[in-house]
Design a protein around this motif. Structure first.
Motif: not given
Length: 343
Positions: A84-105
């Motif tokens: 939640s904290e990391a996504w609140a600061q994400a610029v630009p936001p991750p959109k694709s499944p691959e981008e979100v997967s990398t962001f979570v990792i």
């Protein structure tokens, strides 16, 4: 709520929700949405966004997640807080499944790998970071004209077969390796961790055999289980005495002293007839072949490697009559037919 979470939640709320794990509905999802009830398209992205938003409101993690991870509910809540904290600061936001997967990792990289993989599987997201595409059609250059470079995990003593062959392992968290891990191996690693947590060691051993048969292995590095790929390396440009030959034992022992317990940089140039990668090995900045030649423990394999520096290092050792050069005419393994495949 940050831009990334607004995007994820917006995607979720602007479309009919047919997939997901939050709100206790995961068990009721249709099987058409994949192994964990979430499609492998953008459904998993929007569902994760919804679950994070729900966590911000209720501090509750999704029902069913515990079936896919080994950590406690308290630990799971910690993950969602960090996301939640990391996504609140994400610029630009991750959109694709691959981008979100990398962001979570990247956000949860300090946590157990099996838990991160379980979380991604729960949402139907890719289990590894995608490889960086090379738009030129050519791989980036590697030092000295090598085809590619390996950065290994610490070497085990049993991995040294003789004075010119060593088996190494490379973590699949390495981006190059992450791009090509078979899905069956990834899933076996996740299931093995669950089996071990349940003390079902028979099942865990069977899963590990499946992993090793595919050329991978689970290694315990600093109390953390790491999925790694196996490479057998034939040291380029040198030839060591076989075990039964004079100085065969000494050559192996010297290589063990140099590399065991250390992470190596390996530049790969070719593959030999036994399927071994032929490469140069560097250990803490030291060129391993140079050390072996200067100590008179190996020959320069001049028939296959014309580098003048290797020839010079052998000549210097000959002149000093050190190592195998203490003999006026040491046996050459390639002449007496003793060169065999190392296990």
């Amino acid at each position: 709520m940050g831009n990334a979470l607004r995007f994820l939640y917006g995607e979720c709320c602007s479309k009919p929700i047919t997939t997901g794990s939050g709100g206790g509905n995961w068990a009721n999802q249709q099987q058409s949405h994949g192994h964990h009830g979430v499609s492998t398209s953008t459904g998993g992205v929007s569902t994760l966004g919804r679950d994070i938003h729900q966590f911000e409101l209720t501090s509750q993690v999704p029902e069913g997640l515990s079936k896919h991870v080994v950590s406690s509910k308290k630990a799971q809540a910690n993950w969602y807080g960090k996301l939640s904290e990391a996504w609140a600061q994400a610029v630009p936001p991750p959109k694709s499944p691959e981008e979100v997967s990398t962001f979570v990792i990247n956000t949860l990289k300090r946590h157990k790998k099996v838990d991160v993989e379980g979380l991604l599987s729960f949402y139907g997201l890719p289990l590894t970071q995608p490889a960086v595409e090379v738009t030129t059609g050519q791989a980036p250059p590697v030092a000295n004209g090598a085809k590619y470079e390996l950065n290994t995990l610490p070497v085990d003593e049993k991995a040294v077969a003789d004075g010119d062959t060593v088996t190494v392992y490379v973590s699949t968290l390495n981006p190059r390796e992450a791009a090509c891990v078979p899905q069956t191996v990834q899933q076996a690693a996740v299931e093995r961790a669950k089996a071990r947590a349940q003390k079902n060691y028979t099942k865990a051993d069977a899963l590990h055999k499946q992993i090793t048969d595919a050329g991978y292995r689970m290694l315990n590095i600093r109390n953390e289980e790491i999925l790694a790929r196996k490479y057998r390396i034939r040291l380029r440009g040198i030839d060591a005495p076989e075990s039964a030959m004079p100085y065969g034992k000494e050559a192996k022992e010297e290589l063990i002293r140099m590399v065991v317990g250390k992470s190596l940089k390996v530049l790969i140039f070719d593959e030999d007839r036994y399927g071994r990668c032929v490469g140069d090995i560097y250990c803490n900045g030291v060129f391993v072949q140079e050390r072996m030649l200067k100590k008179g423990l190996v020959w320069h394999y001049g028939a296959y490697d014309k580098r003048p520096e290797l020839e010079k290092w052998e000549k210097d050792a000959r002149a000093k009559r050190i190592g195998l050069w203490a003999s006026a005419n040491p046996e050459k393994p390639w002449e007496i037919g003793m060169e065999e495949e190392s296990s």
